[in-house]
Design a protein around this motif. Structure first.
Motif, PDB file in Angstrom:
ATOM      1  N   UNK A  60       0.833  -1.203   0.000  1.00  0.00           N
ATOM      2  CA  UNK A  60       0.000   0.000   0.000  1.00  0.00           C
ATOM      3  C   UNK A  60       0.866   1.251   0.000  1.00  0.00           C
ATOM      4  N   UNK A  61       2.189   1.070   0.106  1.00  0.00           N
ATOM      5  CA  UNK A  61       3.124   2.199   0.160  1.00  0.00           C
ATOM      6  C   UNK A  61       3.214   2.933  -1.177  1.00  0.00           C
ATOM      7  N   UNK A  62       2.939   2.200  -2.261  1.00  0.00           N
ATOM      8  CA  UNK A  62       2.994   2.765  -3.609  1.00  0.00           C
ATOM      9  C   UNK A  62       1.721   2.354  -4.326  1.00  0.00           C
ATOM     10  N   UNK A  63       1.163   3.289  -5.068  1.00  0.00           N
ATOM     11  CA  UNK A  63      -0.056   3.004  -5.811  1.00  0.00           C
ATOM     12  C   UNK A  63       0.222   2.010  -6.928  1.00  0.00           C
ATOM     13  N   UNK A  64      -0.653   1.042  -7.060  1.00  0.00           N
ATOM     14  CA  UNK A  64      -0.510   0.045  -8.116  1.00  0.00           C
ATOM     15  C   UNK A  64      -0.572   0.728  -9.482  1.00  0.00           C
ATOM     16  N   UNK A  65       0.297   0.321 -10.407  1.00  0.00           N
ATOM     17  CA  UNK A  65       0.289   0.956 -11.729  1.00  0.00           C
ATOM     18  C   UNK A  65      -0.969   0.595 -12.515  1.00  0.00           C
ATOM     19  N   UNK A  66      -1.383   1.518 -13.334  1.00  0.00           N
ATOM     20  CA  UNK A  66      -2.517   1.252 -14.217  1.00  0.00           C
ATOM     21  C   UNK A  66      -2.017   0.484 -15.440  1.00  0.00           C
ATOM     22  N   UNK A  67      -2.939  -0.085 -16.159  1.00  0.00           N
ATOM     23  CA  UNK A  67      -2.581  -0.789 -17.387  1.00  0.00           C
ATOM     24  C   UNK A  67      -1.877   0.168 -18.353  1.00  0.00           C
ATOM     25  N   UNK A  68      -2.329   1.410 -18.416  1.00  0.00           N
ATOM     26  CA  UNK A  68      -1.718   2.396 -19.313  1.00  0.00           C
ATOM     27  C   UNK A  68      -0.291   2.738 -18.875  1.00  0.00           C
ATOM     28  N   UNK A  69      -0.067   2.869 -17.578  1.00  0.00           N
ATOM     29  CA  UNK A  69       1.291   3.150 -17.081  1.00  0.00           C
ATOM     30  C   UNK A  69       2.240   2.010 -17.428  1.00  0.00           C
ATOM     31  N   UNK A  70       1.769   0.794 -17.303  1.00  0.00           N
ATOM     32  CA  UNK A  70       2.593  -0.364 -17.657  1.00  0.00           C
ATOM     33  C   UNK A  70       2.903  -0.370 -19.155  1.00  0.00           C
ATOM     34  N   UNK A  71       1.904  -0.105 -19.967  1.00  0.00           N
ATOM     35  CA  UNK A  71       2.093  -0.081 -21.422  1.00  0.00           C
ATOM     36  C   UNK A  71       3.050   1.040 -21.830  1.00  0.00           C
ATOM     37  N   UNK A  72       2.911   2.202 -21.200  1.00  0.00           N
ATOM     38  CA  UNK A  72       3.767   3.346 -21.537  1.00  0.00           C
ATOM     39  C   UNK A  72       5.230   3.110 -21.168  1.00  0.00           C
ATOM     40  N   UNK A  73       5.474   2.287 -20.177  1.00  0.00           N
ATOM     41  CA  UNK A  73       6.843   2.033 -19.705  1.00  0.00           C
ATOM     42  C   UNK A  73       7.518   0.874 -20.428  1.00  0.00           C
ATOM     43  N   UNK A  74       6.786   0.153 -21.251  1.00  0.00           N
ATOM     44  CA  UNK A  74       7.316  -1.064 -21.861  1.00  0.00           C
ATOM     45  C   UNK A  74       8.550  -0.808 -22.718  1.00  0.00           C
ATOM     46  N   UNK A  75       8.506   0.184 -23.594  1.00  0.00           N
ATOM     47  CA  UNK A  75       9.630   0.412 -24.507  1.00  0.00           C
ATOM     48  C   UNK A  75      10.908   0.777 -23.754  1.00  0.00           C
ATOM     49  N   UNK A  76      10.831   1.725 -22.838  1.00  0.00           N
ATOM     50  CA  UNK A  76      12.011   2.099 -22.047  1.00  0.00           C
ATOM     51  C   UNK A  76      12.522   0.918 -21.234  1.00  0.00           C
ATOM     52  N   UNK A  77      11.603   0.132 -20.693  1.00  0.00           N
ATOM     53  CA  UNK A  77      11.980  -1.038 -19.898  1.00  0.00           C
ATOM     54  C   UNK A  77      12.734  -2.056 -20.737  1.00  0.00           C
ATOM     55  N   UNK A  78      12.236  -2.310 -21.934  1.00  0.00           N
ATOM     56  CA  UNK A  78      12.888  -3.269 -22.818  1.00  0.00           C
ATOM     57  C   UNK A  78      14.274  -2.778 -23.222  1.00  0.00           C
ATOM     58  N   UNK A  79      14.389  -1.502 -23.520  1.00  0.00           N
ATOM     59  CA  UNK A  79      15.697  -0.939 -23.880  1.00  0.00           C
ATOM     60  C   UNK A  79      16.690  -1.087 -22.735  1.00  0.00           C
ATOM     61  N   UNK A  80      16.287  -0.704 -21.539  1.00  0.00           N
ATOM     62  CA  UNK A  80      17.163  -0.820 -20.369  1.00  0.00           C
ATOM     63  C   UNK A  80      17.554  -2.268 -20.108  1.00  0.00           C
ATOM     64  N   UNK A  81      16.596  -3.158 -20.237  1.00  0.00           N
ATOM     65  CA  UNK A  81      16.831  -4.577 -19.984  1.00  0.00           C
ATOM     66  C   UNK A  81      17.824  -5.147 -20.998  1.00  0.00           C
ATOM     67  N   UNK A  82      17.687  -4.747 -22.272  1.00  0.00           N
ATOM     68  CA  UNK A  82      18.599  -5.233 -23.308  1.00  0.00           C
ATOM     69  C   UNK A  82      20.033  -4.797 -23.008  1.00  0.00           C
ATOM     70  N   UNK A  83      20.219  -3.514 -22.675  1.00  0.00           N
ATOM     71  CA  UNK A  83      21.566  -3.023 -22.365  1.00  0.00           C
ATOM     72  C   UNK A  83      22.132  -3.729 -21.137  1.00  0.00           C
ATOM     73  N   UNK A  84      21.280  -3.991 -20.159  1.00  0.00           N
ATOM     74  CA  UNK A  84      21.733  -4.709 -18.966  1.00  0.00           C
ATOM     75  C   UNK A  84      22.222  -6.107 -19.328  1.00  0.00           C
ATOM     76  N   UNK A  85      21.463  -6.819 -20.155  1.00  0.00           N
ATOM     77  CA  UNK A  85      21.853  -8.164 -20.588  1.00  0.00           C
ATOM     78  C   UNK A  85      23.165  -8.121 -21.384  1.00  0.00           C
ATOM     79  N   UNK A  86      23.333  -7.126 -22.234  1.00  0.00           N
ATOM     80  CA  UNK A  86      24.570  -6.991 -23.006  1.00  0.00           C
ATOM     81  C   UNK A  86      25.762  -6.775 -22.072  1.00  0.00           C
TER      82      UNK A  86
END
Length: 161
Positions: A60-86
């Motif tokens: 309850x310390x942080x508000x649960x993300x909405x479906x739109x917030x999750x969708x909006x963060x997908x591209x940046x998340x994937x980019x960061x994750x790819x660089x991390x794996x590399x």
């Protein structure tokens, strides 16, 4: 506990399969909430019933993300994750080749490995990351090659002969 369903298809090993509509929640949530802990503040649950993965929000310390917030963060998340794996793959190869710079290594071999190691260290600035659409349509199987075939971007290891 709040339950919110998001579709993430899994293959027979439990690894994420390439899906153009996959939310990639295992990437998005740590990206959006780096201070929250998977398993303590939230977790992803798949009942293997064909209905996909459920996000179970536990804090309850942080508000649960909405479906739109999750969708909006997908591209940046994937980019960061790819660089991390590399970087993880690169770092592993650097550690595995540390021996090559020892005093007892023949000069020719030491020189070829020095070049290889320089190429590894230069990787983040010398590689072009695949676009998000390509990444989204590829499997990110963490069992082989640290995911997304990042090994394809590594320089060729010198021969030890």
């Amino acid at each position: 506990m709040k339950f919110q369903e998001y579709s993430v298809d899994l293959d027979w090993r439990g690894c994420n399969m390439a899906q153009s509509d996959s939310r990639r929640l295992y990437m998005v949530l740590p990206h959006l909430y780096p201070d929250l802990e998977d398993g303590t503040d939230y977790y992803l649950q798949n009942n293997s019933d064909g209905n996909g993965t459920f996000l179970v929000w536990l804090t309850d310390a942080v508000t649960e993300p909405t479906e739109q917030e999750l969708a909006d963060a997908k591209e940046d998340s994937m980019n960061d994750y790819w660089w991390k794996r590399l970087r993880q793959k690169r770092d592993k190869l650097l550690v595995e080749s540390d021996w090559s710079q020892g005093a007892d290594v023949p000069d020719a071999l030491k020189t070829s490995y020095a070049t290889y190691r320089t190429d590894l260290r230069d990787l983040p600035t010398t590689v072009t990351k695949p676009d998000v659409e390509t990444l989204n349509n590829e499997s990110n199987d963490n069992i082989t090659d640290n995911g997304w075939n990042v090994g394809n971007f590594m320089p060729t290891k010198p021969s030890e002969e």
